[in-house]
Motif scaffolding. Structure first.
Motif, PDB file in Angstrom:
ATOM      1  N   SER A  45       0.826  -1.217   0.000  1.00  0.00           N
ATOM      2  CA  SER A  45       0.000   0.000   0.000  1.00  0.00           C
ATOM      3  C   SER A  45       0.853   1.257   0.000  1.00  0.00           C
ATOM      4  CB  SER A  45      -0.923   0.019   1.222  1.00  0.00           C
ATOM      5  OG  SER A  45      -1.842  -1.033   1.154  1.00  0.00           O
ATOM      6  N   ASP A  46       1.951   1.241   0.776  1.00  0.00           N
ATOM      7  CA  ASP A  46       2.858   2.396   0.816  1.00  0.00           C
ATOM      8  C   ASP A  46       3.456   2.662  -0.563  1.00  0.00           C
ATOM      9  OD1 ASP A  46       2.500   2.641   3.594  1.00  0.00           O
ATOM     10  OD2 ASP A  46       4.262   1.387   4.025  1.00  0.00           O
ATOM     11  N   SER A 100      -2.066  -3.635  -7.219  1.00  0.00           N
ATOM     12  CA  SER A 100      -1.681  -4.895  -7.869  1.00  0.00           C
ATOM     13  C   SER A 100      -0.386  -4.733  -8.666  1.00  0.00           C
ATOM     14  CB  SER A 100      -2.799  -5.426  -8.765  1.00  0.00           C
ATOM     15  OG  SER A 100      -3.042  -4.553  -9.849  1.00  0.00           O
ATOM     16  N   THR A 101      -0.170  -3.558  -9.230  1.00  0.00           N
ATOM     17  CA  THR A 101       1.085  -3.281  -9.944  1.00  0.00           C
ATOM     18  C   THR A 101       2.245  -3.253  -8.961  1.00  0.00           C
ATOM     19  OG1 THR A 101      -0.130  -1.984 -11.581  1.00  0.00           O
ATOM     20  CG2 THR A 101       2.263  -1.660 -11.489  1.00  0.00           C
ATOM     21  N   ALA A 102       2.050  -2.579  -7.836  1.00  0.00           N
ATOM     22  CA  ALA A 102       3.095  -2.529  -6.802  1.00  0.00           C
ATOM     23  C   ALA A 102       3.405  -3.934  -6.301  1.00  0.00           C
ATOM     24  CB  ALA A 102       2.649  -1.632  -5.651  1.00  0.00           C
ATOM     25  N   SER A 103       2.367  -4.727  -6.091  1.00  0.00           N
ATOM     26  CA  SER A 103       2.542  -6.092  -5.613  1.00  0.00           C
ATOM     27  C   SER A 103       3.356  -6.933  -6.594  1.00  0.00           C
ATOM     28  CB  SER A 103       1.173  -6.735  -5.386  1.00  0.00           C
ATOM     29  OG  SER A 103       1.309  -8.074  -4.990  1.00  0.00           O
ATOM     30  N   TYR A 130       5.527  -5.837  -8.915  1.00  0.00           N
ATOM     31  CA  TYR A 130       6.924  -5.384  -8.909  1.00  0.00           C
ATOM     32  C   TYR A 130       7.668  -5.933  -7.697  1.00  0.00           C
ATOM     33  CZ  TYR A 130       7.086  -2.137 -12.821  1.00  0.00           C
ATOM     34  OH  TYR A 130       7.132  -1.600 -14.076  1.00  0.00           O
ATOM     35  N   LEU A 131       7.054  -5.834  -6.527  1.00  0.00           N
ATOM     36  CA  LEU A 131       7.715  -6.298  -5.309  1.00  0.00           C
ATOM     37  C   LEU A 131       7.919  -7.811  -5.323  1.00  0.00           C
ATOM     38  CD1 LEU A 131       5.914  -3.925  -2.826  1.00  0.00           C
ATOM     39  CD2 LEU A 131       8.380  -3.941  -3.315  1.00  0.00           C
ATOM     40  N   ALA A 132       6.972  -8.560  -5.878  1.00  0.00           N
ATOM     41  CA  ALA A 132       7.126 -10.014  -5.977  1.00  0.00           C
ATOM     42  C   ALA A 132       8.289 -10.379  -6.890  1.00  0.00           C
ATOM     43  CB  ALA A 132       5.833 -10.651  -6.483  1.00  0.00           C
ATOM     44  N   VAL A 133       8.406  -9.677  -8.020  1.00  0.00           N
ATOM     45  CA  VAL A 133       9.519  -9.922  -8.946  1.00  0.00           C
ATOM     46  C   VAL A 133      10.843  -9.549  -8.278  1.00  0.00           C
ATOM     47  CG1 VAL A 133      10.595  -9.141 -11.103  1.00  0.00           C
ATOM     48  CG2 VAL A 133       8.162  -9.713 -11.058  1.00  0.00           C
ATOM     49  N   MET A 134      10.861  -8.417  -7.610  1.00  0.00           N
ATOM     50  CA  MET A 134      12.092  -7.963  -6.947  1.00  0.00           C
ATOM     51  C   MET A 134      12.480  -8.902  -5.803  1.00  0.00           C
ATOM     52  SD  MET A 134      11.253  -3.905  -7.108  1.00  0.00           S
ATOM     53  CE  MET A 134      12.748  -3.314  -6.323  1.00  0.00           C
ATOM     54  N   ASP A 135      11.490  -9.483  -5.124  1.00  0.00           N
ATOM     55  CA  ASP A 135      11.755 -10.471  -4.084  1.00  0.00           C
ATOM     56  C   ASP A 135      12.367 -11.726  -4.709  1.00  0.00           C
ATOM     57  OD1 ASP A 135      11.771 -11.599  -1.492  1.00  0.00           O
ATOM     58  OD2 ASP A 135       9.736 -12.374  -1.724  1.00  0.00           O
TER      59      ASP A 135
END
Length: 87
Positions: free
Chosen positions: A27-28, A38-41, A43-48
């Protein structure tokens, strides 16, 4: 090719944001970058998966932080004002 450049720019923005805020939730990231959650999620999943961020579950929220390797690559903008000189 242009999409890849935009993706890399967004990833860099996310990494800088995580460093500045000492971690963020989906959310941040969504709110601060003006992107859909969902876009942020995604990106963060790929970066993880790329191991450029780490994720810690705290209650219902996932908090993402930069990895120690990424911390070393990005000096803090506040480092000069908060640094202590150790003899």
């Amino acid at each position: 090719m242009q999409i890849e450049i935009l993706n890399n720019e967004r990833k860099e923005k996310i990494l800088c944001m995580l460093k500045q805020h000492d971690g963020c939730t989906i959310s941040d990231v969504s709110r601060l970058l003006g992107i859909h959650p969902s876009t942020a999620s995604k990106y963060l999943a790929v970066m993880d998966a790329e191991r450029s961020v780490i994720c810690k579950q705290i209650g219902m929220a996932k908090v993402y932080k930069t990895t120690p390797v990424n911390d070393a690559k990005r000096p803090s903008t506040l480092a000069s004002t908060h640094s202590k000189v150790v003899p």
